[in-house]
Write an enzyme that holds these catalytic residues in place. Sequence first.
Site, PDB file in Angstrom:
ATOM      1  CD  GLU A 174      -2.927  -1.175   2.189  1.00  0.00           C
ATOM      2  OE1 GLU A 174      -2.890  -0.352   3.158  1.00  0.00           O
ATOM      3  OE2 GLU A 174      -4.077  -1.913   2.124  1.00  0.00           O
ATOM      4  CD  GLU A 293      -4.388  -5.804   3.035  1.00  0.00           C
ATOM      5  OE1 GLU A 293      -3.156  -5.807   2.871  1.00  0.00           O
ATOM      6  OE2 GLU A 293      -4.594  -4.810   3.973  1.00  0.00           O
TER       7      GLU A 293
END
Length: 504
Positions: A174, A293
Amino acid sequence: MKNKSHIIVNKDFVRGEIDKRIYGSFVEHMGRVVYTGIYEPGHETADEDGFRKDVLEKVKEMGVTAVRYPGGNFVSCYDWKDGVGDVEKRPRRLEIAWRAIETNEVGTNEFMKWAKKAGIEPIFAVNLGTKGIENAVSLVEYCNIKGGTYYSDWRKEHGVEEPHGIKTWCLGNEMDGDWQIGHKTAQEYGRLAQETAKAMKQVDSNIEVVSCGSSKSDMQTYPEWEAETLKYTYPYVDYISLHQYYGGQELGTEGFLSQSLDMEDYIRTVIGTCDYVKAWKRSDKTIYISFDEWGVWSVPDKVVAASVDESPWQVAPHLSEQIYTMEDSLLFASMMMNFIKYADRIKIACQSLLTNISAAIMTQEKGEVWVQPIYYPFMHMATYGRGKVLQGVDEIAAYDCDLRKQVPYVDYVTVYNEEEKEVVFYAVNRACDKEAEISLELQGLETVALIEHVTMHAEDKKATNLENHDLVKPKQSDASRLEGNTLISKLPALSWNMVRVKIM
């Protein structure tokens, strides 16, 4: 309006071949995912390595095929060297991402022992937040080189003679998010990921690497992030990652469940962006998606512990231990069906997380293990969703809600398992008060028998398994039949369904 659907599939119209790694999960050093989740020495079911055998049994039953490790936000301030060697000499660190104490009792070699016991393929992430190329390259050497070098011989000193042979590696986590330790611009990340991927593949040319894509579909940088970073990484990476969580239970059931369509838009846009860069690069290489995810984010009225100490710098604190409802499990199922629908481009997916935090499997410290309603759709798809995805042509009744127009009441996908000689039909009925009537015409396939219709629904859409662990669970249904090569099914309102048909 009646909730009726007519669907046609043909065995010669194939959307894609399912990669078993879409049935993956995620273990991060966060809260109680590792400590008292998969690992609890002293527990009555703990094995010789401290891993809970009751959890291992649930992981296998769930059908998990791959697990991403060790993070997550955790990886962006993690030095893998802290988690190898003599356990008693490993440092206790401030874990900055989740403001906890990391004991490093479980590290690379311990996780790989667990992975072997669980029968899963490991997917490792490297730290591109506070670390960089050298830290990533040395970990690949430690894990994948047979011997005769500094880090491979160090592994042997730690009692692991043979290399782990880890195939898939994530280049950070991320990195587009300003919450991430070491957050970078697209240009900064693109250059670092490019050079890290090049160096890692110099060490082991057989590995595959995953470049960070957008952390969610409402990021201000999406999809420019994908376009910009791939201009640097395209020749050197094999996948781009996507992450997505949905909350929004306050939107009302029909609005909440419609969010899987936003996820489809997200997937299609990233596929288009990848293909734009492919054309811009004049490349013949295709980039695939690792949706490593994903999950439903739930903030329910009921919680695991009524009183939890939220002060920082604890070891394995109770953190985000969400309790899922029947309603949550339907959005979860639709999200997961998207990986099957787009199997031509999505090759990896990791449900987040495996235990205790936004999890299918819950544990009590020194106590029992139990499963949440989301466990069952995952288990049904992972167990039987193998083979080819058949492209459907359909006429399905739809509704409008505040988030979008024309949301199909029935969300579905059909899988043809040629080896097992069966067709599996998965479906969610999003309607709150309407039973769905389905006719599924199987063209080019000769049916033999109805194997089973499994359905999961509850009178109370907010029902959970917290107090009664068996309250929300699937049951056999007699609401399906075959008329020649057409499957006729009735799906209860707000239900998850799996129908299996034996074919010639």
